[in-house]
Write a protein that holds these residues in place. Structure first.
Motif, PDB file in Angstrom:
ATOM      1  N   PHE B 144       0.857  -1.187   0.000  1.00  0.00           N
ATOM      2  CA  PHE B 144       0.000   0.000   0.000  1.00  0.00           C
ATOM      3  C   PHE B 144       0.896   1.241   0.000  1.00  0.00           C
ATOM      4  CE2 PHE B 144      -3.404   2.819   1.648  1.00  0.00           C
ATOM      5  CZ  PHE B 144      -4.438   2.405   0.826  1.00  0.00           C
ATOM      6  N   LYS B 148      -1.148   6.795  -0.974  1.00  0.00           N
ATOM      7  CA  LYS B 148      -2.584   6.451  -0.889  1.00  0.00           C
ATOM      8  C   LYS B 148      -3.081   6.446   0.543  1.00  0.00           C
ATOM      9  CE  LYS B 148      -2.886   4.015  -5.251  1.00  0.00           C
ATOM     10  NZ  LYS B 148      -3.454   2.875  -5.985  1.00  0.00           N
ATOM     11  N   ILE B 168     -11.019  -1.161   0.416  1.00  0.00           N
ATOM     12  CA  ILE B 168     -10.181  -0.082  -0.137  1.00  0.00           C
ATOM     13  C   ILE B 168      -8.751  -0.587  -0.343  1.00  0.00           C
ATOM     14  CG2 ILE B 168      -9.140   2.178   0.377  1.00  0.00           C
ATOM     15  CD1 ILE B 168     -11.968   2.652  -0.185  1.00  0.00           C
ATOM     16  N   ASN B 171      -8.672  -2.834  -3.229  1.00  0.00           N
ATOM     17  CA  ASN B 171      -8.821  -2.143  -4.524  1.00  0.00           C
ATOM     18  C   ASN B 171      -7.651  -1.207  -4.846  1.00  0.00           C
ATOM     19  OD1 ASN B 171     -11.265  -3.422  -4.794  1.00  0.00           O
ATOM     20  ND2 ASN B 171     -12.480  -1.665  -4.097  1.00  0.00           N
ATOM     21  N   GLU B 172      -7.178  -0.463  -3.837  1.00  0.00           N
ATOM     22  CA  GLU B 172      -6.141   0.547  -4.101  1.00  0.00           C
ATOM     23  C   GLU B 172      -4.727   0.027  -3.847  1.00  0.00           C
ATOM     24  OE1 GLU B 172      -6.834   4.368  -2.410  1.00  0.00           O
ATOM     25  OE2 GLU B 172      -8.945   4.399  -2.990  1.00  0.00           O
TER      26      GLU B 172
END
Lengths: 195, 195
Positions: B144, B148, B168, B171-172
């Motif tokens: 991650f 972000k 999240i 997805n990210e």
């Protein structure tokens, strides 16, 4: 605080730093000077460079009720890398700082094999690695790129010599001028050599 | 060895690593997996990335005759930076690894303010900074990027939320496939994102 070599830190020296009387470089340890310099770099958003914690082998820990865990048996471990690293202008910075009272040479026993291997690997992967060497008797601190250390290290491994002469470090290294805030402004040398 | 949170390391898990039975990722801690991965990177001359030692406040040290100095009183200090850093393809790498048993979200209490400030500064100076987040219940580890994380951190500071939803991060973030030697091959993600 005590150190692995059995030396106690001279508290009068630390006190000097706080009173601002240490206008000359004399009297502070290289480590103290580097810490002050790194704090200045960090606070001024110039670079992010930190000293790594001393590696400790923890053997016993007590967990008293309602208070913090206490380490009751621990041992100093030899560091497998260098003491300082971080990032400056997109480059990885990695260095070791050593102080000697010797007036004629820098004894290579100050550097461990695995530290040299580490510095070699850092350079290979595109980082900048060097030694900061202080000759305490002359109050001179030198930036010595690790690439220039390699031939002397080879000489050490082949039994030819165990130290680098002071004159070599003076000629092949880069003396770092003393400033009040940026006490050991090694990034100024990096600016000249690598950018 | 004991850890600051009072948990003991499960020695049966460490033993599994040595017998080679841990073919699935399940059963090893994220830290163990990262250490194995970093050793593989180092031995294969791919990158030089190390875990920093745990910072310890040393209060008392005994110096027995003819044997090593013993720390008899010490305390765990909160880290002011991230746990891992190093150099890869000329880039400074700096990250924090966190494991959660939560199935629906990653609690931001896992990250300290000064760690986030540190990661922000690293990015500002051209380094690559990220979190490795493991959802232990799903046995999934995500890369991650810290960029972000910032909006969620702002939400935390303004009191809007205290965690990032699992969806999240799914997805990210970027899921890291498990390999036997490169257990958590986070550099493969860096290759895709930054080069």
């Amino acid at each position: 605080m005590n150190y692995p070599n059995g030396k106690k830190q001279d508290s009068s020296r630390s006190a000097m730093a706080n009173t601002g009387k240490a206008f000359s470089n004399r009297g502070m340890s290289l480590e103290e000077d580097i810490n002050i310099t790194n704090s200045f770099y960090l606070d001024s958003a110039i670079a992010v460079i930190h000293k790594k914690p001393t590696p400790i082998q923890i053997v016993k820990v007590n967990y008293p009720k309602r208070s913090a865990a206490v380490i009751t048996e621990g041992y100093f471990k030899q560091a497998s890398t260098t003491d300082y690293n971080g990032v400056y202008r997109g480059k990885h910075i990695d260095f070791e700082a050593k102080e000697t009272k010797n007036k004629t040479r820098f004894p290579l026993a100050n550097i461990h094999d695995h530290q040299l291997n580490h510095m070699q690997a850092v350079v290979k992967h595109g980082g900048i690695s060097f030694l900061l060497i202080r000759f305490a008797q002359f109050n001179e601190t030198y930036f010595f790129p690790v690439e220039k250390l390699f031939p002397y290290w080879d000489d050490k491994l082949s039994g030819k010599r165990k130290s680098i002469p002071y004159q070599i470090i003076k000629n092949e290294g880069y003396v770092i001028p003393f400033h009040y805030q940026k006490r050991i402004d090694y990034l100024a040398i990096i600016d000249k050599l690598y950018f």
